[in-house]
Design a protein around this motif. Sequence first.
Motif, PDB file in Angstrom:
ATOM      1  N   GLY A   1       0.829  -1.186   0.000  1.00  0.00           N
ATOM      2  CA  GLY A   1       0.000   0.000   0.000  1.00  0.00           C
ATOM      3  C   GLY A   1       0.860   1.231   0.000  1.00  0.00           C
ATOM      4  O   GLY A   1       1.757   1.374  -0.822  1.00  0.00           O
ATOM      5  N   ASP A   2       0.640   2.117   0.968  1.00  0.00           N
ATOM      6  CA  ASP A   2       1.184   3.470   0.810  1.00  0.00           C
ATOM      7  C   ASP A   2       2.531   3.716   1.488  1.00  0.00           C
ATOM      8  O   ASP A   2       3.134   4.751   1.273  1.00  0.00           O
ATOM      9  N   LEU A   3       2.995   2.795   2.301  1.00  0.00           N
ATOM     10  CA  LEU A   3       4.201   3.096   3.064  1.00  0.00           C
ATOM     11  C   LEU A   3       5.454   2.727   2.271  1.00  0.00           C
ATOM     12  O   LEU A   3       5.684   1.577   1.948  1.00  0.00           O
ATOM     13  N   GLU A   4       6.280   3.711   1.954  1.00  0.00           N
ATOM     14  CA  GLU A   4       7.534   3.460   1.258  1.00  0.00           C
ATOM     15  C   GLU A   4       8.494   2.754   2.209  1.00  0.00           C
ATOM     16  O   GLU A   4       8.547   3.072   3.392  1.00  0.00           O
ATOM     17  N   PRO A   5       9.261   1.796   1.683  1.00  0.00           N
ATOM     18  CA  PRO A   5      10.252   1.148   2.537  1.00  0.00           C
ATOM     19  C   PRO A   5      11.225   2.169   3.141  1.00  0.00           C
ATOM     20  O   PRO A   5      11.669   3.088   2.450  1.00  0.00           O
ATOM     21  N   HIS A   6      11.498   2.010   4.415  1.00  0.00           N
ATOM     22  CA  HIS A   6      12.437   2.908   5.090  1.00  0.00           C
ATOM     23  C   HIS A   6      12.973   2.204   6.329  1.00  0.00           C
ATOM     24  O   HIS A   6      12.516   1.114   6.668  1.00  0.00           O
ATOM     25  N   PHE A   7      13.909   2.820   7.000  1.00  0.00           N
ATOM     26  CA  PHE A   7      14.417   2.258   8.249  1.00  0.00           C
ATOM     27  C   PHE A   7      13.889   3.072   9.424  1.00  0.00           C
ATOM     28  O   PHE A   7      13.694   4.279   9.326  1.00  0.00           O
ATOM     29  N   GLU A   8      13.670   2.377  10.530  1.00  0.00           N
ATOM     30  CA  GLU A   8      13.203   3.049  11.739  1.00  0.00           C
ATOM     31  C   GLU A   8      14.128   2.645  12.892  1.00  0.00           C
ATOM     32  O   GLU A   8      14.494   1.473  13.003  1.00  0.00           O
ATOM     33  N   ASP A   9      14.471   3.594  13.726  1.00  0.00           N
ATOM     34  CA  ASP A   9      15.404   3.310  14.827  1.00  0.00           C
ATOM     35  C   ASP A   9      14.666   3.073  16.136  1.00  0.00           C
ATOM     36  O   ASP A   9      13.682   3.753  16.443  1.00  0.00           O
ATOM     37  N   PHE A  10      15.131   2.102  16.890  1.00  0.00           N
ATOM     38  CA  PHE A  10      14.563   1.791  18.202  1.00  0.00           C
ATOM     39  C   PHE A  10      15.693   1.588  19.203  1.00  0.00           C
ATOM     40  O   PHE A  10      16.733   1.026  18.876  1.00  0.00           O
ATOM     41  N   GLU A  11      15.455   2.055  20.423  1.00  0.00           N
ATOM     42  CA  GLU A  11      16.391   1.796  21.523  1.00  0.00           C
ATOM     43  C   GLU A  11      15.754   0.740  22.419  1.00  0.00           C
ATOM     44  O   GLU A  11      14.653   0.938  22.932  1.00  0.00           O
ATOM     45  N   VAL A  12      16.423  -0.374  22.601  1.00  0.00           N
ATOM     46  CA  VAL A  12      15.834  -1.485  23.341  1.00  0.00           C
ATOM     47  C   VAL A  12      16.736  -1.873  24.507  1.00  0.00           C
ATOM     48  O   VAL A  12      17.949  -1.994  24.341  1.00  0.00           O
ATOM     49  N   GLU A  13      16.108  -2.084  25.652  1.00  0.00           N
ATOM     50  CA  GLU A  13      16.860  -2.585  26.792  1.00  0.00           C
ATOM     51  C   GLU A  13      16.797  -4.102  26.738  1.00  0.00           C
ATOM     52  O   GLU A  13      15.721  -4.691  26.862  1.00  0.00           O
ATOM     53  N   VAL A  14      17.925  -4.745  26.497  1.00  0.00           N
ATOM     54  CA  VAL A  14      17.925  -6.202  26.364  1.00  0.00           C
ATOM     55  C   VAL A  14      18.562  -6.856  27.585  1.00  0.00           C
ATOM     56  O   VAL A  14      19.524  -6.345  28.155  1.00  0.00           O
ATOM     57  N   GLN A  15      17.990  -7.991  27.962  1.00  0.00           N
ATOM     58  CA  GLN A  15      18.529  -8.768  29.075  1.00  0.00           C
ATOM     59  C   GLN A  15      19.783  -9.514  28.607  1.00  0.00           C
ATOM     60  O   GLN A  15      19.973  -9.727  27.408  1.00  0.00           O
ATOM     61  N   ALA A  16      20.578  -9.940  29.563  1.00  0.00           N
ATOM     62  CA  ALA A  16      21.736 -10.763  29.223  1.00  0.00           C
ATOM     63  C   ALA A  16      21.255 -12.025  28.521  1.00  0.00           C
ATOM     64  O   ALA A  16      20.269 -12.631  28.940  1.00  0.00           O
ATOM     65  N   GLY A  17      21.908 -12.384  27.437  1.00  0.00           N
ATOM     66  CA  GLY A  17      21.526 -13.598  26.716  1.00  0.00           C
ATOM     67  C   GLY A  17      20.388 -13.420  25.745  1.00  0.00           C
ATOM     68  O   GLY A  17      20.000 -14.361  25.073  1.00  0.00           O
ATOM     69  N   ALA A  18      19.815 -12.204  25.667  1.00  0.00           N
ATOM     70  CA  ALA A  18      18.672 -11.979  24.783  1.00  0.00           C
ATOM     71  C   ALA A  18      19.089 -12.137  23.325  1.00  0.00           C
ATOM     72  O   ALA A  18      20.221 -11.832  22.943  1.00  0.00           O
ATOM     73  N   THR A  19      18.158 -12.592  22.511  1.00  0.00           N
ATOM     74  CA  THR A  19      18.409 -12.764  21.086  1.00  0.00           C
ATOM     75  C   THR A  19      17.836 -11.580  20.313  1.00  0.00           C
ATOM     76  O   THR A  19      17.069 -10.769  20.860  1.00  0.00           O
ATOM     77  N   VAL A  20      18.198 -11.505  19.036  1.00  0.00           N
ATOM     78  CA  VAL A  20      17.641 -10.453  18.187  1.00  0.00           C
ATOM     79  C   VAL A  20      16.119 -10.594  18.128  1.00  0.00           C
ATOM     80  O   VAL A  20      15.390  -9.603  18.127  1.00  0.00           O
ATOM     81  N   LEU A  21      15.625 -11.842  18.117  1.00  0.00           N
ATOM     82  CA  LEU A  21      14.171 -12.036  18.117  1.00  0.00           C
ATOM     83  C   LEU A  21      13.549 -11.486  19.408  1.00  0.00           C
ATOM     84  O   LEU A  21      12.501 -10.836  19.368  1.00  0.00           O
ATOM     85  N   ASP A  22      14.186 -11.744  20.550  1.00  0.00           N
ATOM     86  CA  ASP A  22      13.683 -11.184  21.812  1.00  0.00           C
ATOM     87  C   ASP A  22      13.565  -9.661  21.693  1.00  0.00           C
ATOM     88  O   ASP A  22      12.585  -9.058  22.137  1.00  0.00           O
ATOM     89  N   ALA A  23      14.584  -9.041  21.091  1.00  0.00           N
ATOM     90  CA  ALA A  23      14.580  -7.576  20.960  1.00  0.00           C
ATOM     91  C   ALA A  23      13.455  -7.122  20.028  1.00  0.00           C
ATOM     92  O   ALA A  23      12.758  -6.140  20.307  1.00  0.00           O
ATOM     93  N   LEU A  24      13.260  -7.839  18.917  1.00  0.00           N
ATOM     94  CA  LEU A  24      12.195  -7.460  17.973  1.00  0.00           C
ATOM     95  C   LEU A  24      10.823  -7.599  18.639  1.00  0.00           C
ATOM     96  O   LEU A  24       9.939  -6.755  18.441  1.00  0.00           O
TER      97      LEU A  24
END
Lengths: 237, 448
Positions: free
Chosen positions: A12-35
């Motif tokens: 639809g209408d949203l052009e592909p782009h990047f969005e920035d997020f600041e995430v507090e991750v626990q020790a051992g967390a995976t990229v999936l946990d962060a997402l």
Amino acid sequence: MTSFRVYRSRRGDLEPHFEDFEVEVQAGATVLDALLAIRREMDPSLVVRHSCMHASCGTCGVRVDGRERLACDTRVADVARGKTIRVEPLVNQRVVADLATDMLDFQARLEPVGLPLLRTAESEAGAEPPDGIKSYVRFESCIECGLCLSACPVAHLDADFIGPAALAAAERIVEEPRGRDVGTVLALASEPDSAWRCRDAMQCTAVCPSAVEPATALSRIRRRVAVDGARRLFGRR
Amino acid sequence: MDRMTHGSGGGAGGARGAGDALGTTRGIRAPAPHVVIVGGGGTGGAIAHDLSLRGLRVTLVERGEITSGSTGRHHGLLHSGARYVTTDRSSAIECSAENKILRRICPGSFEENDGLYVAISDDDVAFADRFLEACWQCAVPAKRINRDTALRMEPQLSPALRFAVQVPDATMDAMRMPLRFFATARRHGLEIKPFTEVTAVKMTGRTVNGVAVRDHSTGRDYEIGADVVINAAGAWAGKVAALAEVKVPLVLSPGVMVAIRGRHCNMAVSRLNSPGDGDALVPQRGLTLAGTSSWIATNPDDLGLPQGDVEMIVREGALMIPALATAKIRAVWVSARPLIGEPEPRPRRRARSAHAATSGAADPATDGREPTGQPSPGRELARGMRCLDHATDATPTQGFVTVAGGKATTLRAMAEVTADLVCAKLGLDCQCETADYVLLPHTAWYGA
């Protein structure tokens, strides 16, 4: 806090782009946990595929800093190193939205070969099946994640290339036919957009999370196709 | 000794398959009623398959990807029922029956590797007679295996092994087996909408007549009308019910799972004792999955990971297979069992072997397992399923059904009970056909 730069797109209408997020991750967390933390706490509209959380289902394939990985199998601490982590969808496959790709293209390549799902178990050394069981069966190692297809430079240039996973599956069938017609599979492997298109970049084996080693399988099936072709040429069977 | 896989040859005896000709309105006058299922886990998929076979029009909405909730995250054990014979007999009997049915309708989805219950301590040995008797009473085939034979079957088992009991457990791919239900249902007309979140339950008075959704893949909001809405959202069922101002007695009982590198057993290995923390080891491809623990949580999106659970699970697993103590861990994750019931609030209990460690009574003969220890919070709840018709609530709500509880092994039976209720509510007389219907392979899910 760890910084993530996440690919966003919408039909639809949203052009592909990047969005920035600041995430507090626990020790051992995976990229999936962060997402999932981003989806839970910052943006519930983030589209990401996942299921088993332990590298068995193959649904959460993404590119992390340009490298194909399973998000559930990639620890944030191993890829962060104090910088922003860039997460993008796999390439050579259609994006549904954000990080989710449609596996149809990948599966369509596998389909003519067929996935050799079962085979004799690789038992631990010395293990013997119980009386009455000839051998164990187990699932084939390929988890149909599509990382190999995304990483393949040939697939990037030639949309018709059958790709590493399908050729690795073909090689399994040739090695262990279980009633399948080897000739048909070898014929598929000798077509123009098949085994001979591979240029030995070895990226498939480098990114495979399941130790299928498609590149090795590919070189083996090429040898088999060559021998088979020579035999036919010189009339020997 | 014969393999214990109980079940006839797959697909034999008049079983139908997804390749058969389809009658889309069998027994029902067009237009067929429309049912909306909320939740794309195994339960939702099995209900969609059942109702589609009965000729209803079905739409299924799922907030994320299909099988992204508890469904994909379990250990992949097809229960023989043995796990529950001493604590929850109806679940055990149901598992035993469904085990046979699933093998028949999902050929190729299971490693027919059986399960081995291992006796290591005096307490385990004392438990065995009761266990074997209960297996017999629940029609779960169980066979005592002597120590030498068991060690030959599974060489990595602890030398402390006394004997074992073989049962017809099997292992499955937790995502790909349920995908077959979705694939088959879609072939029969199921509309399936992943990445589509329910934002409101539409009602006229206290009658539910549809849902409002947001498709996250397009950003579009729209409404879907329904004659009945089925809440099959699993761990999220409480949240969905709340949208209709309905309360369901759902208890989230998460557990930690640990994927250990290496295939350390070929059979599903369990401790021959009452169900407890860290008592199950399930081989999956090149991994050994060890689990689990149990506590009570409130937010299905943020279950937490209790300190010490991973160590406890590895320690308990290593009592059965010592090599696990030093093997590398590939992944750790948490999955919530959505159980039905109202448990007594109780503080979280320590694992059995932790008791030995803290009391210093690490006697190898008993390895510190508490013979009469209380189960962890959540374990005392029955693993059975409940299908709630909210028309019978104190404040009746028409057109709204919640299904919860149960387990992966019983997904088809849960669907049958739910579909029976929905058909009764709609005044339809149509029979369940899923017990003999061979499902399409999981790869069909990816077909157009």
